[in-house]
Design a protein around this motif. Structure first.
Motif, PDB file in Angstrom:
ATOM      1  N   LEU A 178      19.981  11.600  -5.063  1.00  0.00           N
ATOM      2  CA  LEU A 178      19.050  10.810  -5.880  1.00  0.00           C
ATOM      3  C   LEU A 178      19.619   9.432  -6.188  1.00  0.00           C
ATOM      4  N   GLU A 179      20.942   9.354  -6.318  1.00  0.00           N
ATOM      5  CA  GLU A 179      21.576   8.049  -6.547  1.00  0.00           C
ATOM      6  C   GLU A 179      21.316   7.144  -5.345  1.00  0.00           C
ATOM      7  N   TYR A 180      21.490   7.712  -4.169  1.00  0.00           N
ATOM      8  CA  TYR A 180      21.241   6.971  -2.938  1.00  0.00           C
ATOM      9  C   TYR A 180      19.772   6.519  -2.901  1.00  0.00           C
ATOM     10  N   LYS A 196      15.873  -1.438  -4.006  1.00  0.00           N
ATOM     11  CA  LYS A 196      15.938  -2.482  -2.977  1.00  0.00           C
ATOM     12  C   LYS A 196      14.540  -2.773  -2.393  1.00  0.00           C
ATOM     13  N   VAL A 197      13.784  -1.701  -2.125  1.00  0.00           N
ATOM     14  CA  VAL A 197      12.480  -1.881  -1.465  1.00  0.00           C
ATOM     15  C   VAL A 197      11.363  -2.229  -2.435  1.00  0.00           C
ATOM     16  N   LEU A 198      11.358  -1.571  -3.596  1.00  0.00           N
ATOM     17  CA  LEU A 198      10.202  -1.726  -4.489  1.00  0.00           C
ATOM     18  C   LEU A 198      10.509  -2.549  -5.748  1.00  0.00           C
ATOM     19  N   THR A 241       0.883  -1.166   0.000  1.00  0.00           N
ATOM     20  CA  THR A 241       0.000   0.000   0.000  1.00  0.00           C
ATOM     21  C   THR A 241       0.924   1.221   0.000  1.00  0.00           C
ATOM     22  N   SER A 242       0.334   2.388  -0.229  1.00  0.00           N
ATOM     23  CA  SER A 242       1.142   3.620  -0.236  1.00  0.00           C
ATOM     24  C   SER A 242       1.878   3.780   1.089  1.00  0.00           C
ATOM     25  N   GLN A 243       1.142   3.629   2.183  1.00  0.00           N
ATOM     26  CA  GLN A 243       1.742   3.885   3.495  1.00  0.00           C
ATOM     27  C   GLN A 243       2.854   2.880   3.807  1.00  0.00           C
ATOM     28  N   GLU A 244       2.620   1.622   3.422  1.00  0.00           N
ATOM     29  CA  GLU A 244       3.670   0.609   3.647  1.00  0.00           C
ATOM     30  C   GLU A 244       4.943   0.974   2.884  1.00  0.00           C
ATOM     31  N   ALA A 245       4.760   1.383   1.639  1.00  0.00           N
ATOM     32  CA  ALA A 245       5.940   1.725   0.828  1.00  0.00           C
ATOM     33  C   ALA A 245       6.669   2.928   1.428  1.00  0.00           C
ATOM     34  N   VAL A 246       5.900   3.917   1.870  1.00  0.00           N
ATOM     35  CA  VAL A 246       6.520   5.107   2.476  1.00  0.00           C
ATOM     36  C   VAL A 246       7.288   4.707   3.740  1.00  0.00           C
ATOM     37  N   ASN A 247       6.682   3.850   4.552  1.00  0.00           N
ATOM     38  CA  ASN A 247       7.356   3.420   5.787  1.00  0.00           C
ATOM     39  C   ASN A 247       8.627   2.634   5.498  1.00  0.00           C
ATOM     40  N   ARG A 248       8.541   1.719   4.538  1.00  0.00           N
ATOM     41  CA  ARG A 248       9.716   0.897   4.202  1.00  0.00           C
ATOM     42  C   ARG A 248      10.863   1.769   3.684  1.00  0.00           C
TER      43      ARG A 248
END
Ligand code: PLP
Length: 384
Positions: free
Chosen positions: A372-374, A381-383, A332-339
């Motif tokens: 932005l590279e970071y 890695k996350v998405l 979900t949006s919130q999960e992605a933001v948290n991760r």
């Protein structure tokens, strides 16, 4: 004591962007690295000659109220700019210097809305537009834009939302949060409906100098639209002046006449020496604008090359945002933001921008290529 809060505030909360910003700051204060991609403000300083113009105005004693519409020199500069840039012929009585586009939009709502009037707002959107109508008894009517339709306005759906109470439609192009540039075809369709159903269009063009593909079309330039369009623009993004609070609205005199009646009792006039700086910004070389746009173009290209295309359903052609689809990653949006925040990258959940935002996150590439590279590596890695 009773609760004195106006019922107009019933649906008005705080921006979802602020929540992420606060959390990111907390992490930083604990010593963690955070790349800030959550705020829609550029990392550039205001160009030197603009600051110099403000200092000069102060030294010359430009410290008093200005006319409600703004300093003649400011309005003249805007008038010439709109003529040069868009071929629009406003007179200097058809321009108001505002405290940013945010205040310009409020003036339109205050001047034209009666209790129960409807304002069509394509969503996701810069959240101000879902809240501003309510201060004046207006009702925001969301119109969802979909990734599958390139985040353009669906004209059939728009027509279904129009009622006899429709007073204003808001359009933003280039768009926050999606980065979409509305096509000429879409704008012609909106214009046709505005003329046939007789409503006003508030056109937010604060990102007009940040178009990387395609063209920026101002709806005010389309046939029959000059008389019913309110063009709102700002110095915040174009000249990296968010803290100066300067913008303008341009509209025919009958509309400006109503809006200035609100303006005189809201702020009286916008800040005198800031208007002088704004005039200098428009009158002097635009190299600074081109340089900023070219830096942004480089960052955009980097992200397009370094973020998986499955996360980018619609290539953002303007502004400085990516609206990433996190559903393919199973979040979900919130999960992605948290991760991502766990990995030191701050972004904003799509629902903070209203209906149609779930499943997306916004990132603003208002930071260095190095940062932005970071961020791109962590996003990978996350998405995926
Ligand atoms: C579409 C849009 N309009 C207006 C604003 C606010 O502009 P200003 O600083 O001129 O009030 C923003 C800020 O992010 C924006 O994204």
């Amino acid at each position: 004591m009773k609760d004195f809060t106006s019922s107009a505030l019933e649906h008005i909360g705080f921006s979802g962007i602020r929540a992420v910003f606060d959390k990111a700051n907390q992490l930083e204060s604990e010593g963690k690295k955070v790349v800030h991609l959550e705020l829609g403000r550029l990392d550039f300083d205001t160009p030197r000659h603009i600051k110099d113009a403000a200092k000069k105005a102060l030294d010359e004693g430009l410290v008093h109220y200005t006319p409600n519409l703004g300093l003649p020199v400011f309005r003249e500069a805007v008038k010439n700019h709109l003529q040069r840039q868009l071929g629009l012929n406003y007179s200097d009585k058809e321009i108001i210097a505002t405290m940013g586009a945010t205040q310009g939009a409020l003036l339109a709502m205050g001047a034209f809305l009666d209790q129960g009037d409807e304002v069509i707002v394509p969503t996701p959107t810069f959240v101000s537009y879902l809240n501003a109508p309510r201060f004046f008894g207006g009702i925001p009517v969301p119109l969802e834009m979909k990734a599958g339709e390139g985040f353009q306005i669906n004209l059939e759906e728009l027509e279904k939302k129009i009622t006899p109470r429709t007073k204003i439609m808001v359009i933003i192009s280039p768009h926050n949060p999606t980065g979409t540039v509305l096509s000429r075809e879409t704008l012609e369709g909106v214009a046709d409906l505005a003329r046939r159903h007789d409503f006003l269009v508030l056109s937010d063009e604060v990102y007009d100098q940040m178009v990387f593909e395609g063209e920026h079309v101002s709806i005010s330039t389309l046939p029959g639209m000059w008389e019913r369009a309110i063009l709102a623009n700002s110095f915040s993004k174009t000249y990296s002046m968010t803290g100066w609070r300067l913008g303008y609205i341009a509209a025919p005199q009958n509309l400006i006449g109503s809006m200035v009646r609100v303006h005189q009792y809201v702020v009286g006039s916008s800040t005198s020496f800031v208007q002088a700086a704004g005039a200098a910004a428009l009158n002097q070389s635009q190299d600074c604008v081109r340089e900023m746009a070219s830096t942004l173009a480089e960052r955009r290209k980097f992200l397009l090359n370094n973020i998986s295309s499955k996360l980018v359903p619609v290539k953002p052609d303007g502004a400085f945002y990516f609206f990433l689809d996190v559903r393919p990653a199973g979040y979900t949006s919130q999960e992605a933001v948290n991760r991502l925040l766990d990995e030191g990258v701050a972004t904003v959940p799509g629902p903070a921008f209203g209906a149609g935002g779930e499943g997306f996150i916004r990132l603003a590439y208002a930071t260095t290529l190095e940062e932005l590279e970071y961020a791109a590596e962590k996003i990978g890695k996350v998405l995926g």
